[in-house]
Design a protein around this motif. Structure first.
Motif, PDB file in Angstrom:
ATOM      1  N   ASP A   7      72.381  42.002  96.059  1.00  0.00           N
ATOM      2  CA  ASP A   7      73.364  42.977  95.703  1.00  0.00           C
ATOM      3  C   ASP A   7      73.548  44.097  96.412  1.00  0.00           C
ATOM      4  O   ASP A   7      72.507  45.048  96.294  1.00  0.00           O
ATOM      5  CB  ASP A   7      73.290  43.264  94.250  1.00  0.00           C
ATOM      6  CG  ASP A   7      74.303  44.292  93.395  1.00  0.00           C
ATOM      7  OD1 ASP A   7      75.149  44.859  94.439  1.00  0.00           O
ATOM      8  OD2 ASP A   7      74.662  44.157  92.377  1.00  0.00           O
ATOM      9  N   TYR A  48      63.883  43.642  88.207  1.00  0.00           N
ATOM     10  CA  TYR A  48      65.159  43.580  87.652  1.00  0.00           C
ATOM     11  C   TYR A  48      65.484  42.155  86.755  1.00  0.00           C
ATOM     12  O   TYR A  48      65.923  42.125  85.634  1.00  0.00           O
ATOM     13  CB  TYR A  48      66.275  43.487  88.815  1.00  0.00           C
ATOM     14  CG  TYR A  48      67.500  43.544  88.497  1.00  0.00           C
ATOM     15  CD1 TYR A  48      68.170  44.773  88.295  1.00  0.00           C
ATOM     16  CD2 TYR A  48      68.236  42.327  88.397  1.00  0.00           C
ATOM     17  CE1 TYR A  48      69.660  44.786  87.910  1.00  0.00           C
ATOM     18  CE2 TYR A  48      69.691  42.350  88.215  1.00  0.00           C
ATOM     19  CZ  TYR A  48      70.186  43.460  87.752  1.00  0.00           C
ATOM     20  OH  TYR A  48      71.603  43.526  87.611  1.00  0.00           O
ATOM     21  N   PRO A 104      74.070  45.911  85.638  1.00  0.00           N
ATOM     22  CA  PRO A 104      73.995  46.075  87.221  1.00  0.00           C
ATOM     23  C   PRO A 104      74.302  47.742  87.300  1.00  0.00           C
ATOM     24  O   PRO A 104      73.732  48.332  88.001  1.00  0.00           O
ATOM     25  CB  PRO A 104      75.066  45.437  87.798  1.00  0.00           C
ATOM     26  CG  PRO A 104      75.154  43.988  86.970  1.00  0.00           C
ATOM     27  CD  PRO A 104      74.907  44.559  85.422  1.00  0.00           C
TER      28      PRO A 104
END
Lengths: 198, 198
Positions: B107, B20, B47
Motif C-alpha cells: 500500500d 498489520y 488502513p
C-alpha cells in the motif's frame, strides 16, 4: 517432487512472503496442490510443517555461508563474498523475517532454528575475523562484536531495501561496511585485495 | 486522552507487537476501549487508522534521531549517542518491522512514511559523516554508503536480538560498528573521545 516435499517447499515460500501469521493451512494446500487429508497425513498441522520449512531454510542459509567462509582467499575476500552474495533482497531474509513473527518467537521449537542459525553465522564470522587478526591481516579489537555487526548489517540491509523498494540499498550498506572493514586492514600486512579496488 | 488519541496509540502498540496482518479492527477496539461505532466515527477503517499510527511512529523516530544528530559534541560522539540510544530492542523497531508486513509494503500510502523515515535518517547521518570528513575528524571514503551501513546495523541488531531473545546482542552489534568507526578516525585530528575509552 513428492507431496511431502511440495508441502515443505510451499510452506517455505509462504512463510517467506507472508510470515507465519499470514500463512493459513488452506493457503499451503492451494500452493502445494495437496489436499487437506494429504497434508494431515504427512504433518500433524501448521506448526509441524512450519518447523520442517524453517529448519530447511535455516540449513540452506548455513550451507551458503559455510561455502563462502571456507573458500580460498584472504579473510577479507571471504567476508566480502559473504556480504556481496546475490540475495533476493526485496523478498527479505527467509530466516530473519521470522523474528518479526510473534507466533514463531513465542514457540521455542519454531524459534530454535532461527536462533541457532544466527548464532552459528556470527560465531563462524567471529572465528574468521580472529583468524585475520592472528595472521596479521586485520586489526579488529573485538572480533565477536564486529562479527555481530556484520550479520546485523546484512539483516538490516534487507529492512532498508524493502522500505525503499530497491535492492541497491542493500548493496550500498555492504559498500559502507566493507569500506569500514578496509580501514581495519593492517597496513603492514602483505595481503592481496581480491577486487583490486583499494 | 480522547478516543481518537486512544485509537491511534492502541493501533501503534498493536502494529508494533503483531504487525498489520495480525492487527484486527476488533483488537484495536478492545485495546483502546473504543466501540465499533466510535472507531468508524473517527476513522474510515483499519488502513486510515494504521496510516495515522505509522505516521506518528515515524515522526517519533525522526525526532529522537534529530535530537541526537544536532546535539553538541564531535561527529563520532553524536553517532555514538544515536547508535547506543536505549531502545526497546526485544520489541523490534516500530518502523522497521513494518517492512516485513506485505500489506503495508503493498500500500503506497502506508509504505511512504516508512520509506521517507529511513531515507531521512540515512541522509542526515550521511551529512554528519561528511561533516566529520570536512573537519578532518574522520576518514570515510563514501559517507552515504557508511550512513546506510549504520542504519542497517541498528535495524539488523533488532533482528539478531529478537532471534536470540537478548537485548545484549543489539549492544554487541553497536560495539562492533563503533570499533570499526573508531578505526576511521583521523589520527591527525585533535578530537576528544567522549567516552574516554580509546
Amino acid at each position: 517432487m513428492d507431496t511431502r516435499e511440495k508441502l515443505i517447499e510451499s510452506t517455505r515460500e509462504l512463510l517467506w512472503e507472508r510470515g507465519y501469521v499470514g500463512t493459513s493451512p488452506k493457503a499451503i494446500q492451494e500452493r502445494s496442490g495437496a489436499g487437506q487429508g494429504s497434508m494431515y497425513h504427512h504433518f500433524s498441522g501448521k506448526p509441524e510443517l512450519a518447523l520442517a520449512a524453517i529448519t530447511r531454510s535455516a540449513e540452506d542459509m548455513r550451507e551458503r555461508a559455510n561455502a563462502e567462509f571456507t573458500a580460498r582467499g584472504t579473510v577479507l575476500a571471504r567476508i566480502t563474498a559473504y556480504l556481496r552474495r546475490e540475495r533476493e533482497v526485496l523478498k527479505g531474509c527467509p530466516v530473519g523475517r521470522l523474528t518479526q513473527d510473534p507466533e514463531v518467537m513465542a514457540d521455542p521449537a519454531l524459534r530454535r532454528p532461527v536462533e541457532e542459525t544466527f548464532a552459528w553465522v556470527t560465531t563462524r564470522l567471529s572465528s574468521l575475523l580472529a583468524e585475520g587478526v592472528r595472521t596479521g591481516e586485520l586489526t579488529i579489537p573485538d572480533p565477536a562484536a564486529t562479527a555481530t555487526a556484520l550479520v546485523a548489517v546484512v539483516q538490516g540491509g534487507y529492512v532498508l531495501a524493502r522500505a525503499e523498494g530497491s535492492a541497491q540499498v542493500h548493496a550500498r550498506a555492504m559498500d559502507g561496511i566493507l569500506a569500514l572493514l578496509a580501514a581495519a586492514k593492517n597496513p603492514a600486512a602483505a595481503t592481496t585485495d581480491p577486487e583490486g579496488k583499494s
